[in-house]
Design a protein around this motif. Sequence first.
Motif, PDB file in Angstrom:
ATOM      1  N   ARG A  69       0.831  -1.210   0.000  1.00  0.00           N
ATOM      2  CA  ARG A  69       0.000   0.000   0.000  1.00  0.00           C
ATOM      3  C   ARG A  69       0.862   1.256   0.000  1.00  0.00           C
ATOM      4  O   ARG A  69       0.576   2.218  -0.713  1.00  0.00           O
ATOM      5  N   LEU A  70       1.910   1.267   0.815  1.00  0.00           N
ATOM      6  CA  LEU A  70       2.813   2.412   0.853  1.00  0.00           C
ATOM      7  C   LEU A  70       3.481   2.605  -0.501  1.00  0.00           C
ATOM      8  O   LEU A  70       3.560   3.731  -1.014  1.00  0.00           O
ATOM      9  N   GLY A  71       3.948   1.524  -1.110  1.00  0.00           N
ATOM     10  CA  GLY A  71       4.588   1.610  -2.421  1.00  0.00           C
ATOM     11  C   GLY A  71       3.657   2.184  -3.474  1.00  0.00           C
ATOM     12  O   GLY A  71       4.076   2.996  -4.311  1.00  0.00           O
ATOM     13  N   THR A 130      11.148   1.653  -4.102  1.00  0.00           N
ATOM     14  CA  THR A 130      11.674   1.788  -5.463  1.00  0.00           C
ATOM     15  C   THR A 130      11.241   3.100  -6.128  1.00  0.00           C
ATOM     16  O   THR A 130      12.077   3.758  -6.765  1.00  0.00           O
ATOM     17  N   PRO A 131       9.974   3.533  -6.004  1.00  0.00           N
ATOM     18  CA  PRO A 131       9.609   4.812  -6.635  1.00  0.00           C
ATOM     19  C   PRO A 131      10.434   5.993  -6.114  1.00  0.00           C
ATOM     20  O   PRO A 131      10.784   6.893  -6.870  1.00  0.00           O
ATOM     21  N   MET A 132      10.758   5.970  -4.827  1.00  0.00           N
ATOM     22  CA  MET A 132      11.561   7.038  -4.246  1.00  0.00           C
ATOM     23  C   MET A 132      12.967   7.020  -4.845  1.00  0.00           C
ATOM     24  O   MET A 132      13.505   8.063  -5.230  1.00  0.00           O
ATOM     25  N   ILE A 153      21.170   9.400  -1.050  1.00  0.00           N
ATOM     26  CA  ILE A 153      20.247  10.518  -0.843  1.00  0.00           C
ATOM     27  C   ILE A 153      18.858   9.987  -0.510  1.00  0.00           C
ATOM     28  O   ILE A 153      18.184  10.484   0.389  1.00  0.00           O
ATOM     29  N   GLY A 154      18.436   8.937  -1.218  1.00  0.00           N
ATOM     30  CA  GLY A 154      17.138   8.338  -0.934  1.00  0.00           C
ATOM     31  C   GLY A 154      17.050   7.806   0.480  1.00  0.00           C
ATOM     32  O   GLY A 154      16.027   7.965   1.155  1.00  0.00           O
ATOM     33  N   LEU A 155      18.119   7.194   0.959  1.00  0.00           N
ATOM     34  CA  LEU A 155      18.131   6.661   2.321  1.00  0.00           C
ATOM     35  C   LEU A 155      18.070   7.783   3.357  1.00  0.00           C
ATOM     36  O   LEU A 155      17.327   7.697   4.340  1.00  0.00           O
ATOM     37  N   VAL A 156      18.814   8.838   3.134  1.00  0.00           N
ATOM     38  CA  VAL A 156      18.778   9.980   4.060  1.00  0.00           C
ATOM     39  C   VAL A 156      17.400  10.646   4.025  1.00  0.00           C
ATOM     40  O   VAL A 156      16.854  11.033   5.064  1.00  0.00           O
TER      41      VAL A 156
END
Length: 193
Positions: A69-71, A130-132, A153-156
């Motif tokens: 759902r979040l994805g 993955t979208p992020m 950057i995505g992780l931060v």
Amino acid sequence: MSPDRPYHHGNLRQAVLDEAATVVRERGASELSLRELAATIGVTHAAPRRYFPGRQDLLDAVAVEGFARLGARLREAVEASPDYQKQIRSVAHAYLEFTISEANLVELMFAHKRGAGGRAVGESAAAAFTPMLQMFRHGQAEGMLGHHDPERIGLVFLATLQGLAGLVNCGVVPAGQLDALLDDAVARFPHGP
């Protein structure tokens, strides 16, 4: 078996998952009981075990559905605008809206056990984000990130959003301050941290 509690229930697996998600949302994962779910759905107490041999199996399945759902919400947020900077704001807003409105579910999603279902939960979490990651890769392709690693950057970015949601959910930060904090957080990411 009494006639008022038949074993067959159409799509029992989904009925159990739906009811479990409701319990987690309203009362938290610690309150989840297979026996109680069976009674609520109207099946024998053994019926859910056909799909979920134990409580942890059910919790893992609820977490997997939560990440799905979040994805979906993150994918919709990315697809809402082709503009990279607008995507960052849209994704941040979608993430915070989900994690604050579904606080108990998110707690379960990020606290799952590494049992038999741990792999499925981990894979669903990776798919959800993955979208992020694609958004930051898009930003890099447009020259917005310079030499910065889009995965880092995505992780931060994710950690920043998760931290904000956690602070709101535990009451440290009033929800009324979230928009201003979100503005500050988002402003740091168009060109890398």
